[in-house]
Scaffold this active site. Structure first.
Site, PDB file in Angstrom:
ATOM      1  N   ARG A 290       0.856  -1.187   0.000  1.00 41.94           N
ATOM      2  CA  ARG A 290       0.000   0.000   0.000  1.00 41.94           C
ATOM      3  C   ARG A 290       0.893   1.239   0.000  1.00 41.94           C
ATOM      4  O   ARG A 290       1.462   1.593   1.014  1.00 41.94           O
ATOM      5  CB  ARG A 290      -0.914  -0.023   1.231  1.00 41.94           C
ATOM      6  CG  ARG A 290      -1.619   1.288   1.471  1.00 41.94           C
ATOM      7  CD  ARG A 290      -2.702   1.178   2.534  1.00 41.94           C
ATOM      8  NE  ARG A 290      -2.259   0.682   3.828  1.00 41.94           N
ATOM      9  CZ  ARG A 290      -1.642   1.400   4.753  1.00 41.94           C
ATOM     10  NH1 ARG A 290      -1.316   2.662   4.520  1.00 41.94           N
ATOM     11  NH2 ARG A 290      -1.313   0.862   5.911  1.00 41.94           N
ATOM     12  N   HIS A 294      -3.768   4.199   4.643  1.00 45.38           N
ATOM     13  CA  HIS A 294      -4.816   3.180   4.747  1.00 45.38           C
ATOM     14  C   HIS A 294      -6.138   3.752   4.265  1.00 45.38           C
ATOM     15  O   HIS A 294      -6.851   3.150   3.467  1.00 45.38           O
ATOM     16  CB  HIS A 294      -4.926   2.705   6.194  1.00 45.38           C
ATOM     17  CG  HIS A 294      -6.059   1.764   6.436  1.00 45.38           C
ATOM     18  ND1 HIS A 294      -6.058   0.469   5.978  1.00 45.38           N
ATOM     19  CD2 HIS A 294      -7.237   1.929   7.083  1.00 45.38           C
ATOM     20  CE1 HIS A 294      -7.183  -0.131   6.335  1.00 45.38           C
ATOM     21  NE2 HIS A 294      -7.922   0.735   6.993  1.00 45.38           N
ATOM     22  N   TYR A 303       4.141   5.548  11.204  1.00 47.12           N
ATOM     23  CA  TYR A 303       4.539   4.173  11.518  1.00 47.12           C
ATOM     24  C   TYR A 303       5.461   3.530  10.473  1.00 47.12           C
ATOM     25  O   TYR A 303       5.851   2.378  10.640  1.00 47.12           O
ATOM     26  CB  TYR A 303       3.303   3.286  11.721  1.00 47.12           C
ATOM     27  CG  TYR A 303       2.288   3.317  10.605  1.00 47.12           C
ATOM     28  CD1 TYR A 303       2.440   2.545   9.458  1.00 47.12           C
ATOM     29  CD2 TYR A 303       1.155   4.133  10.696  1.00 47.12           C
ATOM     30  CE1 TYR A 303       1.511   2.569   8.443  1.00 47.12           C
ATOM     31  CE2 TYR A 303       0.215   4.164   9.686  1.00 47.12           C
ATOM     32  CZ  TYR A 303       0.393   3.377   8.560  1.00 47.12           C
ATOM     33  OH  TYR A 303      -0.544   3.416   7.554  1.00 47.12           O
TER      34      TYR A 303
END
Length: 397
Positions: A290, A294, A303
């Site tokens: 990805r 998200h 992160y």
């Protein structure tokens, strides 16, 4: 096999390659690899450099693909990415409440989507915009739910493409039940259920695996492992590669390079043929990445680091196929120029269609909660009405 494709077999992140990584996480990752026994196998037919790789087991499933069909796959991916980018921009402009981007996952979705027959049935999550494109669902119909003006936007039976599923993993149960039903009806069609690596931790998915195996259901479980379940890496979902989990339920699993549209097409065709011929379920793990957030409410910089994304940008599925088309003389500059114009026209059409949609009814959220009404809901509705009225008092709307 190239150096890059060999490295792609195992998800590797060094301690300095993403924000928040600790020595403890690195130790956990190493232990998980050792427990798995061997490096995960990876089916790949097209390298990131655009070179065709022979595969004795899966080549036959793409042997008849013509240059025209290759250009079609490329067009599918380009237009899907353009639509996705426009939807992200519209959300940033306040036209959509939320959007889940598929950036980087185009090959997994287009490859698997084009492997389907018209009579096959699809159960998506909320990110399968490329599969929806393959099933003939108009892109603008995907946006009504994210704007808050409808609860879906299309007739599932019109394209054999179920409505988007927000509840994580539940669509695998729906797919399994549907597959059991068509098997009892004697149909020779198949079902495909899409889910992500994070959903693989859901009990619904495990139950789906159990029932599909026991009843030999004609279903393909297609996991797009984009390596980040929101902010949790894949090693927090499974100690072994996801495709290997199928063994414990009694059916085969295979890992395919999710950025290789030919590989995804071939592997999905194989799995669908197994299902239609009565051989039961298959788990396909499309190992991809990805490249964006998200959803538009997520900040991936919290992160993971830029180095990781940059490494995967070099494996871009669209660039990969373009290199192959150019290297094989299957497409010229005229084709790419026409596609660019078509891409911009699609973006404009989507933009205008969304802006023409009605604004959501601000009070609809309070309806259909309780059949006979509820004191607390009535109180909340009144508070919200007062809040809305405060803007009118200030000269707003």
């Amino acid at each position: 096999m190239t150096v890059e494709s060999t490295a792609a077999r195992t998800p590797r992140r060094s301690a300095g390659s993403k924000a928040g990584t600790t020595g403890t996480k690195r130790t956990t990752r190493t232990t998980a690899k050792k427990d798995a026994g061997t490096e995960p196998q990876l089916v790949q037919l097209l390298t990131p450099e655009g070179k065709r790789v022979k595969n004795a087991e899966y080549d036959k499933y793409v042997a008849g693909v013509t240059p025209e069909e290759l250009r079609g796959l490329y067009r599918d991916m380009v237009l899907t990415r353009r639509f996705d980018a426009e939807a992200t921009s519209l959300q940033r402009q306040g036209e959509l409440g939320l959007w889940a981007s598929l950036l980087g996952q185009e090959a997994a979705q287009i490859g698997s989507g084009r492997a389907l027959r018209d009579d096959d049935y699809v159960f998506p999550t909320y990110r399968e915009h490329g599969v929806a494109w393959c099933r003939g669902v108009d892109p603008t119909n995907l946006l009504g739910m994210f704007r808050g003006v409808n609860n879906g936007g299309w007739d599932p039976n019109g394209n054999n493409f179920q409505l988007y599923t927000i509840v994580i993993g539940s669509q695998t149960l729906h797919a399994t039940g549907y597959a059991m039903g068509i098997a009892k009806d004697g149909a020779d069609s198949a079902v495909i259920a899409y889910f992500g690596d994070g959903a693989s931790s859901q009990g619904d998915v495990a139950e789906s695996f159990t029932f599909s195996a026991v009843y030999n259901a004609p279903v393909v479980f297609f996991c797009q492992n984009n390596q980040w379940a929101i902010s949790e890496p894949t090693e927090k979902q499974s100690r072994v590669p996801i495709y290997q989990r199928a063994q414990g339920f009694g059916f085969p699993g295979v890992r395919v390079d999710g950025n290789d549209v030919l590989g995804c097409l071939a592997v999905t065709r194989w799995a669908l043929e197994r299902a239609r011929s009565g051989e039961g379920p298959t788990l396909v793990e499309a190992f991809t990445y990805r490249m964006g957030a998200h959803t538009t409410s997520d900040d991936p910089t919290r992160y993971r680091g830029d180095e990781e994304r940059q490494a995967w940008e070099a494996k871009d599925p669209i660039l990969r196929l373009r290199r192959y088309l150019e290297g094989s003389n299957h497409a010229d500059e005229g084709f790419f120029a026409e596609l660019e114009a078509e891409s911009e026209a699609l973006g404009k059409r989507v933009r205008e269609a969304v802006r023409a949609m009605p604004d959501p009814d601000h009070f609809a959220i309070f309806e259909n909660v309780y059949a006979d009404g509820h004191a607390l809901v009535d109180e909340e509705r009144a508070q919200f009405a007062a809040y809305q009225a405060s803007f009118a008092d200030e000269g707003g709307n």
